[in-house]
Design a protein around this motif. Structure first.
Motif: not given
Length: 153
Positions: A108-133
């Motif tokens: 899989l090749v996916m981009a990350t939006h590079g959100r940090t802090g509150l943005d990352a916490m509120l919007l979540g990260s599809v990429t992070q979940e995919v990487v973890r699972r």
């Protein structure tokens, strides 16, 4: 090596940077790619009352058009680079749809939006979940806007 690469996109500039990187890799390896746009369910949170019902289908139609436009841009890039492809618009929660489709591919090749802090916490990260699972390897392409690059230095 990798013969089939999954390239999810949400049509954003970050996702399109990931698509471009995935296409470059596919071309170098002689691999084929599969583009994927996940049409997220709107769910009951949008249906606040009967007055919203007439707009629900219009919103779903607009979201589907956005997905098809994102896939169209991706397939044009593949055609220009001479990379074999297929494209899918599937309904469901993005991370779940991507993980299910990943079973059919080598990478899989996916981009990350590079959100940090509150943005990352509120919007979540599809990429992070995919990487973890994901049981398959995931190449993560970082994306930063010009302003965020300067701010992070």
């Amino acid at each position: 090596m990798y013969q089939s690469i999954l390239l999810p996109t949400d049509g954003s500039p970050a996702a399109e940077a990931g698509v471009q990187e995935g296409l470059r890799l596919a071309k170098a390896l002689g691999a084929k790619v599969a583009f994927l746009y996940a049409l997220e369910p709107l769910g009951p949170r949008l249906l606040l009352g009967p007055e919203t019902l007439p707009y629900y289908q219009a919103l779903v139609d607009d979201m589907r058009k956005e997905g098809l436009a994102a896939l169209d841009r991706a397939t044009r890039m593949a055609e220009e680079m001479g990379v074999g492809f297929e494209a899918h618009l599937l309904e469901g929660r993005a991370a779940e749809v991507i993980l299910k489709e990943a079973e059919k591919h080598d990478l899989l090749v996916m981009a990350t939006h590079g959100r940090t802090g509150l943005d990352a916490m509120l919007l979540g990260s599809v990429t992070q979940e995919v990487v973890r699972r994901s049981p398959k390897p995931v190449l993560v392409v970082p994306y930063r806007t010009r302003g965020s690059e300067a701010a992070s230095r």
